[in-house]
Design a protein around this motif. Sequence first.
Motif, PDB file in Angstrom:
ATOM      1  N   LYS A  29       0.815  -1.224   0.000  1.00  0.00           N
ATOM      2  CA  LYS A  29       0.000   0.000   0.000  1.00  0.00           C
ATOM      3  C   LYS A  29       0.846   1.271   0.000  1.00  0.00           C
ATOM      4  N   ASN A  30       2.115   1.175   0.409  1.00  0.00           N
ATOM      5  CA  ASN A  30       2.988   2.351   0.429  1.00  0.00           C
ATOM      6  C   ASN A  30       3.774   2.513  -0.870  1.00  0.00           C
ATOM      7  N   ASN A  31       3.576   1.587  -1.800  1.00  0.00           N
ATOM      8  CA  ASN A  31       4.348   1.615  -3.039  1.00  0.00           C
ATOM      9  C   ASN A  31       3.412   1.563  -4.249  1.00  0.00           C
ATOM     10  N   LYS A  32       2.219   2.107  -4.072  1.00  0.00           N
ATOM     11  CA  LYS A  32       1.162   1.969  -5.075  1.00  0.00           C
ATOM     12  C   LYS A  32       1.575   2.539  -6.431  1.00  0.00           C
ATOM     13  N   ASN A  33       1.943   3.795  -6.478  1.00  0.00           N
ATOM     14  CA  ASN A  33       2.243   4.449  -7.761  1.00  0.00           C
ATOM     15  C   ASN A  33       3.431   3.814  -8.459  1.00  0.00           C
ATOM     16  N   ASN A  34       4.466   3.505  -7.687  1.00  0.00           N
ATOM     17  CA  ASN A  34       5.672   2.917  -8.271  1.00  0.00           C
ATOM     18  C   ASN A  34       5.368   1.530  -8.853  1.00  0.00           C
ATOM     19  N   PHE A  35       4.578   0.743  -8.116  1.00  0.00           N
ATOM     20  CA  PHE A  35       4.229  -0.598  -8.604  1.00  0.00           C
ATOM     21  C   PHE A  35       3.422  -0.521  -9.891  1.00  0.00           C
ATOM     22  N   ILE A  36       2.398   0.335  -9.923  1.00  0.00           N
ATOM     23  CA  ILE A  36       1.557   0.438 -11.118  1.00  0.00           C
ATOM     24  C   ILE A  36       2.381   0.890 -12.315  1.00  0.00           C
ATOM     25  N   ASP A  37       3.268   1.850 -12.093  1.00  0.00           N
ATOM     26  CA  ASP A  37       4.113   2.345 -13.190  1.00  0.00           C
ATOM     27  C   ASP A  37       4.973   1.210 -13.755  1.00  0.00           C
ATOM     28  N   LYS A  38       5.616   0.456 -12.864  1.00  0.00           N
ATOM     29  CA  LYS A  38       6.485  -0.648 -13.323  1.00  0.00           C
ATOM     30  C   LYS A  38       5.679  -1.769 -13.970  1.00  0.00           C
ATOM     31  N   ALA A  39       4.474  -2.029 -13.424  1.00  0.00           N
ATOM     32  CA  ALA A  39       3.630  -3.078 -13.997  1.00  0.00           C
ATOM     33  C   ALA A  39       3.175  -2.706 -15.411  1.00  0.00           C
ATOM     34  N   LEU A  40       2.815  -1.425 -15.609  1.00  0.00           N
ATOM     35  CA  LEU A  40       2.393  -0.966 -16.927  1.00  0.00           C
ATOM     36  C   LEU A  40       3.546  -1.034 -17.925  1.00  0.00           C
TER      37      LEU A  40
ATOM     38  N   TYR B  24      -7.451  -6.926 -24.906  1.00  0.00           N
ATOM     39  CA  TYR B  24      -7.197  -7.440 -23.560  1.00  0.00           C
ATOM     40  C   TYR B  24      -6.166  -6.583 -22.836  1.00  0.00           C
ATOM     41  N   LEU B  25      -5.099  -6.251 -23.546  1.00  0.00           N
ATOM     42  CA  LEU B  25      -4.013  -5.498 -22.913  1.00  0.00           C
ATOM     43  C   LEU B  25      -4.512  -4.124 -22.476  1.00  0.00           C
ATOM     44  N   GLU B  26      -5.218  -3.420 -23.386  1.00  0.00           N
ATOM     45  CA  GLU B  26      -5.677  -2.072 -23.062  1.00  0.00           C
ATOM     46  C   GLU B  26      -6.680  -2.085 -21.902  1.00  0.00           C
ATOM     47  N   PHE B  27      -7.520  -3.102 -21.876  1.00  0.00           N
ATOM     48  CA  PHE B  27      -8.485  -3.210 -20.781  1.00  0.00           C
ATOM     49  C   PHE B  27      -7.766  -3.399 -19.451  1.00  0.00           C
ATOM     50  N   LEU B  28      -6.750  -4.242 -19.451  1.00  0.00           N
ATOM     51  CA  LEU B  28      -5.966  -4.462 -18.236  1.00  0.00           C
ATOM     52  C   LEU B  28      -5.247  -3.184 -17.816  1.00  0.00           C
ATOM     53  N   GLU B  29      -4.736  -2.452 -18.793  1.00  0.00           N
ATOM     54  CA  GLU B  29      -4.070  -1.178 -18.486  1.00  0.00           C
ATOM     55  C   GLU B  29      -5.047  -0.199 -17.828  1.00  0.00           C
ATOM     56  N   LEU B  30      -6.266  -0.150 -18.354  1.00  0.00           N
ATOM     57  CA  LEU B  30      -7.260   0.758 -17.779  1.00  0.00           C
ATOM     58  C   LEU B  30      -7.588   0.400 -16.338  1.00  0.00           C
ATOM     59  N   ILE B  31      -7.697  -0.892 -16.056  1.00  0.00           N
ATOM     60  CA  ILE B  31      -7.970  -1.321 -14.676  1.00  0.00           C
ATOM     61  C   ILE B  31      -6.851  -0.860 -13.758  1.00  0.00           C
ATOM     62  N   LEU B  32      -5.614  -1.043 -14.187  1.00  0.00           N
ATOM     63  CA  LEU B  32      -4.475  -0.619 -13.369  1.00  0.00           C
ATOM     64  C   LEU B  32      -4.459   0.895 -13.188  1.00  0.00           C
ATOM     65  N   LEU B  33      -4.835   1.621 -14.230  1.00  0.00           N
ATOM     66  CA  LEU B  33      -4.829   3.082 -14.147  1.00  0.00           C
ATOM     67  C   LEU B  33      -5.864   3.601 -13.157  1.00  0.00           C
ATOM     68  N   THR B  34      -6.978   2.873 -12.997  1.00  0.00           N
ATOM     69  CA  THR B  34      -7.979   3.328 -12.025  1.00  0.00           C
ATOM     70  C   THR B  34      -7.458   3.236 -10.594  1.00  0.00           C
ATOM     71  N   VAL B  35      -6.440   2.371 -10.385  1.00  0.00           N
ATOM     72  CA  VAL B  35      -5.858   2.247  -9.046  1.00  0.00           C
ATOM     73  C   VAL B  35      -5.138   3.527  -8.649  1.00  0.00           C
ATOM     74  N   VAL B  36      -4.567   4.214  -9.632  1.00  0.00           N
ATOM     75  CA  VAL B  36      -3.788   5.436  -9.338  1.00  0.00           C
ATOM     76  C   VAL B  36      -4.481   6.660  -9.925  1.00  0.00           C
ATOM     77  N   ARG B  37      -5.796   6.644  -9.965  1.00  0.00           N
ATOM     78  CA  ARG B  37      -6.556   7.814 -10.443  1.00  0.00           C
ATOM     79  C   ARG B  37      -6.118   9.044  -9.635  1.00  0.00           C
ATOM     80  N   PRO B  38      -5.650  10.093 -10.311  1.00  0.00           N
ATOM     81  CA  PRO B  38      -5.124  11.250  -9.583  1.00  0.00           C
ATOM     82  C   PRO B  38      -6.130  11.901  -8.640  1.00  0.00           C
ATOM     83  N   ASP B  39      -7.393  11.878  -9.071  1.00  0.00           N
ATOM     84  CA  ASP B  39      -8.425  12.544  -8.288  1.00  0.00           C
ATOM     85  C   ASP B  39      -9.760  11.878  -8.621  1.00  0.00           C
TER      86      ASP B  39
END
Length: 478
Positions: free
Chosen positions: A364-375, A400-415
């Motif tokens: 939970k303390n590495n959310k943005n970094n993990f999502i960036d590396k996963a993408l 499939y890939l783009e859908f997965l990317e969108l799911i990951l992006l919702t985790v780090v929604r800026p606002d």
Amino acid sequence: MDKPKKLKKCQQVEIDAADPFKNDVLNRKANVEILTQFITSYEQSIVLCIDAGWGQGKTTFIKMWQQYLKNQDIPTIYFNAWESDYTDDALIALIGEIGLSIQELVGEDKTIAEKLLGHLYKLAVNFTKAAAPTMVNLIIKAVCGSLTDADEVSKASGNLSESLVKEQITKYEESRKTLGSFKEALSELARCYADGDAHKPMVIFIDELDRCRPNFAIEVLEKAKHLFNVDNIVFVLATDKTQLGHSIRAVYGQGLDVNGYLRRFIDFDYLLPILDEFNFIDSLFKKFSLNEHLKSITNYPIENVLKYTIGLYKLTLREQEAFCNILNIVVRTNNHFVMDEYFLLCLLIVLKLKFPDLYNSLNKNNKNNFIDKALRNLNSQYSAYIDFDFDFDLHFDSYYLEFLELILLTVVRPDPSFSNEEIIDKYVREYEFDDTKKQKLIKSLSMLGRYQANIYTLLLIKQAIEISTSFKLDNAAT
């Protein structure tokens, strides 16, 4: 009330004695028939290497082939080099394996074979590693204080060195004299196993050579080529030549021409093909009854997501087994995941198998970094996948890939007020994607709907994966 279905584990592929290809889901029969014709067309001894990466089914392949040869009355011996590399001498291990197989012979053949084997044991003494008990005794005396004078130790060592040199020279001379006799006895033994048929070689399968200690692996190659290079004997090595090369360089240095070195020992290479990469995963789904269970949870064809992931990350057969073991336990012990979360589940299982450092960094303390590396990891795999030009029947217009990317992006929604379109714009600019990629992401929005993941979703999935790996399930040997 229906009883809950019990968990199943993936069993080792059963090699049916009457039909060795009965449970073959990779269509190996044609390969075996061609290779059998090849090795039986040679009168001389040859060394054939079945080359395939880790987890690509080498062991199952050669065991099917071994049973097929047995059914053709061609004698075979299976030697697992990795299980024998605790010994100090590869020659002892090889001859010992031949000796164990004598029990399969009957009548006069067995009697003759036992006599020949006894003769081989006596001759092999000249080719085994020499012991130096006198030197050991000298060291013990020195440590215990029996030899207290330095000159005495030096003089004793000098005399011993001279004695050892003479002993080694004598042993070398004896080995040269007996080499012909050794090979002749070995050839006779092979004919005995083949019931006197000169057209039937003895085929010795050597498995797991790439997992051995480097020195032992090299010694097996040397003994197979130099001492067993006789008519009626064929060696089949099942190994990952790339990994074997690493072992050889560990002994001889990184600058060694490994291919040139191996050509001294290996006469022919056969690259084990993957004929249908999805046949195996289909068979695993059937064994685990995963299709039936997943349909009771969601109507979405999760197996398509899995096949896409396998193609994208090029999972080996063993990794596919490990994937299904984890997936099987997770889906049967967690019934609260929604359809979109199975995309994340598949991704995280793959990261655990292929990129454990990235997987372990999820917290939970590495959310943005993990999502960036996963993408970035996803897109790097996608680029390599397209460049490699796989024959993949699940078309990329499924997004499939783009859908997965969108799911990951919702985790780090800026606002929370950010729309999905704004998230896509930010992502495209940050990663410098072209308009084609942007349009694919926009089209994938219809699949995403109102679903939004968060870091706790990822952590719950990771927790489910970790719980599943605490179950001790035996994987099938491939």
